[in-house]
Design a protein around this motif. Structure first.
Motif, PDB file in Angstrom:
ATOM      1  N   PRO B 135       0.834  -1.208   0.000  1.00  0.00           N
ATOM      2  CA  PRO B 135       0.000   0.000   0.000  1.00  0.00           C
ATOM      3  C   PRO B 135       0.871   1.261   0.000  1.00  0.00           C
ATOM      4  N   ALA B 136       0.574   2.175  -0.936  1.00  0.00           N
ATOM      5  CA  ALA B 136       1.491   3.284  -1.201  1.00  0.00           C
ATOM      6  C   ALA B 136       1.510   4.328  -0.094  1.00  0.00           C
ATOM      7  N   ASP B 137       0.516   4.289   0.814  1.00  0.00           N
ATOM      8  CA  ASP B 137       0.479   5.352   1.827  1.00  0.00           C
ATOM      9  C   ASP B 137       1.253   4.987   3.097  1.00  0.00           C
ATOM     10  N   ILE B 138       1.886   3.826   3.135  1.00  0.00           N
ATOM     11  CA  ILE B 138       2.706   3.473   4.308  1.00  0.00           C
ATOM     12  C   ILE B 138       4.022   4.255   4.239  1.00  0.00           C
ATOM     13  N   LYS B 148      13.045   2.797  14.774  1.00  0.00           N
ATOM     14  CA  LYS B 148      12.315   2.810  13.512  1.00  0.00           C
ATOM     15  C   LYS B 148      10.821   2.902  13.761  1.00  0.00           C
ATOM     16  N   ILE B 149      10.157   3.765  12.970  1.00  0.00           N
ATOM     17  CA  ILE B 149       8.716   3.972  13.120  1.00  0.00           C
ATOM     18  C   ILE B 149       8.047   3.738  11.770  1.00  0.00           C
ATOM     19  N   ILE B 150       7.016   2.923  11.776  1.00  0.00           N
ATOM     20  CA  ILE B 150       6.275   2.650  10.538  1.00  0.00           C
ATOM     21  C   ILE B 150       4.843   3.129  10.742  1.00  0.00           C
ATOM     22  N   VAL B 151       4.324   3.869   9.768  1.00  0.00           N
ATOM     23  CA  VAL B 151       2.980   4.446   9.886  1.00  0.00           C
ATOM     24  C   VAL B 151       2.119   3.999   8.708  1.00  0.00           C
ATOM     25  N   TRP B 152       0.936   3.496   9.029  1.00  0.00           N
ATOM     26  CA  TRP B 152      -0.023   3.125   7.986  1.00  0.00           C
ATOM     27  C   TRP B 152      -1.338   3.845   8.268  1.00  0.00           C
ATOM     28  N   PRO B 153      -1.601   4.962   7.561  1.00  0.00           N
ATOM     29  CA  PRO B 153      -2.828   5.722   7.819  1.00  0.00           C
ATOM     30  C   PRO B 153      -4.064   4.926   7.395  1.00  0.00           C
ATOM     31  N   ASP B 154      -5.127   5.045   8.168  1.00  0.00           N
ATOM     32  CA  ASP B 154      -6.406   4.415   7.845  1.00  0.00           C
ATOM     33  C   ASP B 154      -7.458   5.241   8.576  1.00  0.00           C
ATOM     34  N   HIS B 155      -8.301   5.927   7.808  1.00  0.00           N
ATOM     35  CA  HIS B 155      -9.190   6.917   8.423  1.00  0.00           C
ATOM     36  C   HIS B 155     -10.627   6.427   8.600  1.00  0.00           C
ATOM     37  N   ASP B 156     -10.827   5.097   8.561  1.00  0.00           N
ATOM     38  CA  ASP B 156     -12.180   4.552   8.705  1.00  0.00           C
ATOM     39  C   ASP B 156     -12.819   4.886  10.041  1.00  0.00           C
ATOM     40  N   LYS B 494      -3.718  -4.711  11.221  1.00  0.00           N
ATOM     41  CA  LYS B 494      -2.683  -4.143  10.346  1.00  0.00           C
ATOM     42  C   LYS B 494      -1.399  -3.901  11.121  1.00  0.00           C
ATOM     43  N   ALA B 495      -1.526  -3.299  12.296  1.00  0.00           N
ATOM     44  CA  ALA B 495      -0.330  -2.983  13.086  1.00  0.00           C
ATOM     45  C   ALA B 495       0.406  -4.258  13.475  1.00  0.00           C
ATOM     46  N   SER B 496      -0.364  -5.245  13.920  1.00  0.00           N
ATOM     47  CA  SER B 496       0.237  -6.490  14.356  1.00  0.00           C
ATOM     48  C   SER B 496       0.942  -7.185  13.178  1.00  0.00           C
ATOM     49  N   ALA B 497       0.269  -7.222  12.034  1.00  0.00           N
ATOM     50  CA  ALA B 497       0.822  -7.960  10.887  1.00  0.00           C
ATOM     51  C   ALA B 497       2.075  -7.293  10.325  1.00  0.00           C
ATOM     52  N   ILE B 498       2.046  -5.995  10.111  1.00  0.00           N
ATOM     53  CA  ILE B 498       3.252  -5.390   9.518  1.00  0.00           C
ATOM     54  C   ILE B 498       4.382  -5.365  10.542  1.00  0.00           C
ATOM     55  N   HIS B 505      10.890 -10.838   9.647  1.00  0.00           N
ATOM     56  CA  HIS B 505      11.282 -11.084   8.257  1.00  0.00           C
ATOM     57  C   HIS B 505      12.153  -9.969   7.702  1.00  0.00           C
ATOM     58  N   GLY B 506      12.462  -9.000   8.524  1.00  0.00           N
ATOM     59  CA  GLY B 506      13.398  -7.971   8.100  1.00  0.00           C
ATOM     60  C   GLY B 506      12.753  -6.763   7.452  1.00  0.00           C
ATOM     61  N   SER B 507      11.500  -6.877   6.989  1.00  0.00           N
ATOM     62  CA  SER B 507      10.826  -5.713   6.412  1.00  0.00           C
ATOM     63  C   SER B 507       9.322  -5.924   6.421  1.00  0.00           C
ATOM     64  N   TYR B 508       8.592  -4.862   6.736  1.00  0.00           N
ATOM     65  CA  TYR B 508       7.133  -4.970   6.702  1.00  0.00           C
ATOM     66  C   TYR B 508       6.647  -5.264   5.296  1.00  0.00           C
ATOM     67  N   GLU B 509       7.464  -4.897   4.302  1.00  0.00           N
ATOM     68  CA  GLU B 509       7.029  -5.104   2.917  1.00  0.00           C
ATOM     69  C   GLU B 509       6.853  -6.588   2.588  1.00  0.00           C
ATOM     70  N   GLU B 510       7.545  -7.446   3.333  1.00  0.00           N
ATOM     71  CA  GLU B 510       7.436  -8.887   3.091  1.00  0.00           C
ATOM     72  C   GLU B 510       6.007  -9.388   3.270  1.00  0.00           C
ATOM     73  N   LEU B 511       5.251  -8.741   4.172  1.00  0.00           N
ATOM     74  CA  LEU B 511       3.868  -9.167   4.396  1.00  0.00           C
ATOM     75  C   LEU B 511       3.091  -9.218   3.080  1.00  0.00           C
ATOM     76  N   PHE B 512       3.306  -8.207   2.246  1.00  0.00           N
ATOM     77  CA  PHE B 512       2.486  -8.065   1.051  1.00  0.00           C
ATOM     78  C   PHE B 512       2.947  -8.985  -0.081  1.00  0.00           C
TER      79      PHE B 512
END
Lengths: 465, 553
Positions: B135-138, B148-156, B494-498, B505-512
């Motif tokens: 997802p491009a907004d991460i 290190k801080i990772i942010v995934w916006p979700d405005h639901d 989402k927070a738990s998975a990434i 796994h060394g990167s949250y990107e691996e999830l996808f």
């Protein structure tokens, strides 16, 4: 292996079934269809992730279990997974898992429910499986006896495990006695053994039918199409043969009595202290939820703060309100090491007295309100949660205002009303029913001070003497 | 009336109007900026104060002075015939009109413009994901101190989830301090130099937030769930406890009792956990995965204040943590808060590496645990791999096929057909170091562990010899894929998975990459995984039964 800091709070703040709400949270638009035979369908399109949440309810549940046959409605529910339509038990399970779906059925006190979640591409399968389970369950004789025998053994196994899940079953059974709310939903070893295949078939005819069916779906599907399919599938379904039993409001307990359940060698005692509380229709729900949140519904509540944080007596304690259609139970539930059992129970009673005498100051009340309001939105975040909420409202005969107006009621609750609700709902300390599970040899004399003691063994195949 | 006419003539009324409109714009602007970046909380109050004080000053100035063709003069000194107040008045009218238009445009435009980022240099943008599958907004950002801080916006929903992953768990312990990681999880709620014991939770809950935490063999994870209105409060108290923890002696002692109570309920009075604890201690002879996460009882009693202090400094340093935030936020907003609150915490020497490698097992190990039990238990474990090993995903799919749900092979065989077990389940450790593939079974009261063992091992041998079917693989794929989507349905999931993928796994990107990795897996991969792991020389087997039963082994 994970070790959690706290595990008792999930779901405690909103105990009235799945019913809940908060300020600023309103239920989304939905489609409502009621067939002439009484079947109700509630559908809500939600397309953020490709999932469909499924909830089907049949009003009734454990309160319809015949005397001595507690667990029948739950056995019936579980049998719905053991084959339906063209599929036998194995192929039914294979079909659900094969598409990555989940579908399970169980009974509650006043409903039988089927809950599940599927990928959006399997929308047709969802309808097919629901129709098969409800209209053409196999209810196979050999699957039935296998399942019943296994349920009996699983109850025996549960008594070898962490007893937290069983504590409230003993508590409600002892408090309510012969009243339907004393029924252990999953049955007891003795009551399950008394259930026959004939009972199962009769249950299906008597207590399952279109007049008490609610199907609620939320998620990524076309609602109009879904309504057509469900209507076609259920329009000619029969009603249930028997009327639902009228449930009388149970009378609050006056005085005290104690049940001691002996688990020889236990290093820990589990206790349940309760009385009759309120129903889901209690008018001052917001005030009560604020009071219960502050008393024993969150980590900084009075009970947790005094018994865990300050005294180190226990890892978990909570104040539970079970709210069915008529008044259910209120209880303080906790556990502690055997030799601190009396200290912990004394403290719990003292805190109940303090709650009634002092209530909460305005700062705490404001904090409790913020907590309820702040924790609410994630409870209606997913399709599955929405499906459950819609179904629960419908089953309880409540409308959306139960959710939509609740936040404002919490925000606007007045301190004096909260105090009045505490006096109204929480029992006086002279009127309490106690259940203590632990090593009776070490506890027998000590717990006698709480009231007349009845004793039973954990190995007894039932949940009350 | 004369005064009013003079007020009008000297443009005091127009200045009053202009001032009011300007105030509105300024206050609105402060409000927007405050929401986007971390300016002090008193900024808006201060601005308001200045504007209020300035109002009479401006009016007095407009009354007293007048703009003339030769500059600013005292109004009383101006020759009325030379006065250009009329022209000034027109200019003031235009200025009011322009400000009003600007104001309306800005207020409505604010919804369209993402943020006022251009006005606040200093706050970094963070890194966008590299892969198009993500997802491009991460956004992610590593502070100078290594956090290190990772942010995934979700405005639901108007809520936020914060996960704090600390790389400290049972594997970082040794005899004498077993259970310390878990105890620390409790300590983190027991007070800092700024907050009394209990104050952390009271502050969080009063702001509408809730929290929990867990400890595993690999990690200690802190989770906060809160309304977005509590965002700054949560940053303040989180940064505080990660920097200023105090070990109050009374609180430590009382909390030891709480941990004992936890141990009594979740291990000592629970037959499953009693057996599992002994299994773990038997399967590993060298690696610290042998220690129970909750700790051995004698260790729970004897940690010293020094143990606590040095553990905190080493393992809770920013360079040993990762934060994931999902929900109703913007990356900019989070990175601003993170730099302000977490940025000043100094980095520390990295913790000592866990170098111990479990030596290959050479022959099966068997244990019996005697306990009051109406129903015997059978546990069987095999050494397997790490989370990021390539064979871990195939093996986890295989365990799905074998023991997940009513359609699984072992459930069908042991629970439904042979009826020799009441239930069967399995899990696969997916941690930093090689863990276990673990089967657990509950037997009926008169069950025969030896018989069930043979049936289960035969079923595993069949997988090694003949593999599994395409349909079974497809089913396992679908289950994992549905779990993937289920996780992404909530901000908590989402927070738990990434976070899990970032850490293990060394990167949250691996999830996808999971969906495409699932597609690429073959039945042969699963058979190979079975052959590598399901070897009785690599097996630990445990039975829990009543002392009076005979012949379990």
């Amino acid at each position: 292996m994970r070790s959690l800091r706290t595990s008792v709070f999930a779901g405690v703040a909103f105990l009235s079934g799945a019913l809940a709400s908060a300020q600023g949270v309103t239920l989304p638009e939905y489609h409502y269809v009621e067939l002439d035979n009484g079947a109700v369908f509630i559908l809500h399109e939600k397309r953020d992730v490709p999932l469909i949440g499924v909830q089907a309810l049949i009003s009734g549940g454990a309160v319809t279990d015949p005397e001595g046959k507690a667990g029948l409605s739950n056995l019936f529910a579980t049998m719905l997974e053991k084959g339906a339509g063209e599929r036998d038990a194995a192929s039914f399970a294979e079909t659900v898992a094969g598409v990555g779906g989940s579908l399970s059925a169980s009974a509650g006190l006043e409903t039988v429910s089927i809950s599940g979640e599927f990928l959006a591409r399997d929308a047709d399968l969802v309808v097919e499986l629901l129709v098969d389970m409800l209209r053409a369950p196999a209810l196979d004789r050999s699957e039935f006896s296998k399942l019943r025998d296994r349920q009996i053994d699983l109850l025996t196994a549960a008594k070898d495990s962490d007893l937290r899940p069983l504590t409230s079953i003993y508590g409600n059974a002892y408090l309510f006695g012969d009243h339907p709310y004393g029924t252990p939903v999953g049955g007891s070893e003795a009551s399950l053994a008394a259930i026959s295949h004939g009972d199962l078939l009769a249950y299906y005819d008597d207590f399952v039918g279109a007049d008490r069916l609610i199907i609620s779906l939320a998620g990524d599907f076309d609602a109009a199409e879904m309504i057509d399919k469900l209507s076609a599938a259920f329009v000619d379904w029969r009603p249930a043969a028997e009327a639902l039993p009228e449930i009388e409001a149970p009378a609050p307990e006056v005085g005290r009595r104690v049940l001691l359940v002996d688990k020889p060698g236990a290093t820990q005692s589990y206790f349940w202290i309760g009385n009759v509380g309120v129903s889901m229709h209690y008018p001052q729900r917001a005030e009560l939820n604020i009071a219960n949140t502050l008393f024993g519904g969150r980590f900084t509540s009075m009970l947790v703060d005094e018994m865990r944080t300050k005294a180190g007596l226990t890892y978990g304690v909570r104040s539970s309100l079970q709210r069915p259609s008529k008044p259910g139970s209120f209880a303080i539930v906790s556990y502690t090491k055997t030799d601190s059992t009396v200290v912990a129970i004394d403290l719990a009673i003292e805190l109940l007295a303090r709650l009634r005498d002092e209530g909460f100051d305005d700062d705490l009340i404001a904090s409790g309100k913020n907590y309820i309001l702040g924790q609410f939105p994630p409870r209606l975040e997913t399709a599955e949660q929405l499906a459950n909420q819609f179904a629960a409202l419908q089953a309880a005969g409540l409308d959306e205002s139960f959710v939509n107006d609740y936040g404002a009621a919490v925000a606007g609750a007045a301190s004096e009303d909260i105090r009045a609700v505490i006096a109204d709902v929480y029992p006086q300390v002279d009127n309490l029913v106690f259940v203590v599970i632990g090593d009776a040899e070490q506890l027998r004399d000590a717990v006698a001070k709480y009231g007349p003691v009845t004793e039973m063994s954990i190995a007894d195949p039932r949940f009350r003497p | 009336m004369a005064l009013f006419a003079e007020l009008r003539r000297r443009n005091v009324l127009k200045v009053a109007l202009l001032y009011a409109v300007a105030c509105w714009l300024i206050l609105w602007f402060v409000d927007v900026v405050q929401a986007e970046v971390s300016v002090p909380a008193w900024t808006d109050v201060f601005t308001y104060f200045v504007l209020v004080v300035g109002y009479p000053v401006a009016l007095w100035f407009a009354w007293t002075y007048e703009i003339t063709s030769s500059g600013l003069k005292k109004a009383a000194d101006v020759d009325q015939t030379q006065s250009i107040v009329y022209k000034t008045g027109q200019k003031l009218n235009s200025a009011v009109a322009v400000l009003l238009v600007l104001g309306v445009l800005a207020v409505f435009g604010q919804r369209l413009l993402p943020t006022f980022e251009f006005l606040v240099p200093g706050v970094p943008e963070g890194d966008a994901p590299a892969s198009a599958d993500v997802p491009a907004d991460i956004r992610s950002l590593t502070l100078d101190n290594g956090l290190k801080i990772i942010v995934w916006p979700d405005h639901d929903i108007p809520n936020v989830v914060m996960y704090n992953f600390v790389r400290a768990g049972g594997r970082n312990e040794y005899p004498g301090i077993t259970g310390l990681s878990h105890f620390f999880e409790h300590m983190m709620f027991l007070g800092t130099s700024n907050l009394e014991p209990g104050e952390f939770d009271r502050t969080m809950e009063a702001a509408g937030g809730a929290n929990n935490a867990y400890t595993s063999s690999d990690l200690t994870v802190y989770m906060d769930w809160f309304p977005v209105s509590a965002l700054e409060t949560i940053f303040e108290i989180e940064a505080d406890r990660f920097q200023n923890l105090e070990t109050y002696a009374d609180a430590v002692q009382s909390e030891r009792e709480v941990v004992y109570s936890e141990r009594r309920s979740s291990v000592d009075n629970d037959n499953f956990s009693r057996l599992a604890e002994q299994m773990q201690a038997t399967a590993f002879v060298a690696h610290p995965y042998q220690f129970p996460v909750i700790g051995w009882p004698s260790d729970i009693e004897s940690w010293t204040e020094d143990d606590l202090r040095s553990y905190y400094e080493t393992y809770y340093a920013p360079n040993n943590r990762t934060i994931v935030i999902t929900g109703d936020v913007t990356p900019k907003q989070i990175f601003g808060l993170a730099e302000k609150h977490f940025g000043p915490i100094p980095a520390q020497e990295p913790p000592p590496a866990v170098d111990t490698v479990e030596p290959p097992q050479a022959g099966e190990r068997r244990i019996v645990v005697e306990a009051s039990a109406q129903t015997p238990l059978l546990h069987i474990a095999f050494h397997a791999g790490r989370a990021k090993d390539p064979q871990t995903l195939p093996l986890s799919l295989l365990l799905n096929i074998l023991a997940d749900g009513d359609s699984s092979r072992l459930h069908r065989l042991l629970v439904e057909e042979e009826q020799t077990a009441l239930s069967v389940g399995a899990w696969l450790d997916e941690g930093f170091d090689p863990g276990l593939a673990y089967f657990y079974l509950t037997l009926p009261p008169d069950g025969d562990p030896a018989l069930v063992e043979r049936q289960l091992l035969d079923a595993l041998a069949a997988v090694v010899a003949e593999g599994i079917t395409e349909a079974e693989l497809e089913k396992a794929r679908n289950i994992v894929l549905a779990d993937f989507w289920r996780a992404l349905a909530t901000i908590n999931g989402k927070a738990s998975a990434i976070g899990d993928f970032e850490v293990f796994h060394g990167s949250y990107e691996e999830l996808f990459k999971l969906p495409s990795r699932l597609e690429a897996i073959t039945v042969g991969d699963l058979q190979a995984a079975a052959a590598a792991v399901f070897d009785t020389d690599n097996m630990t087997l445990g039975v829990l039964r009543s002392p009076d039963e005979e012949g379990a082994l």
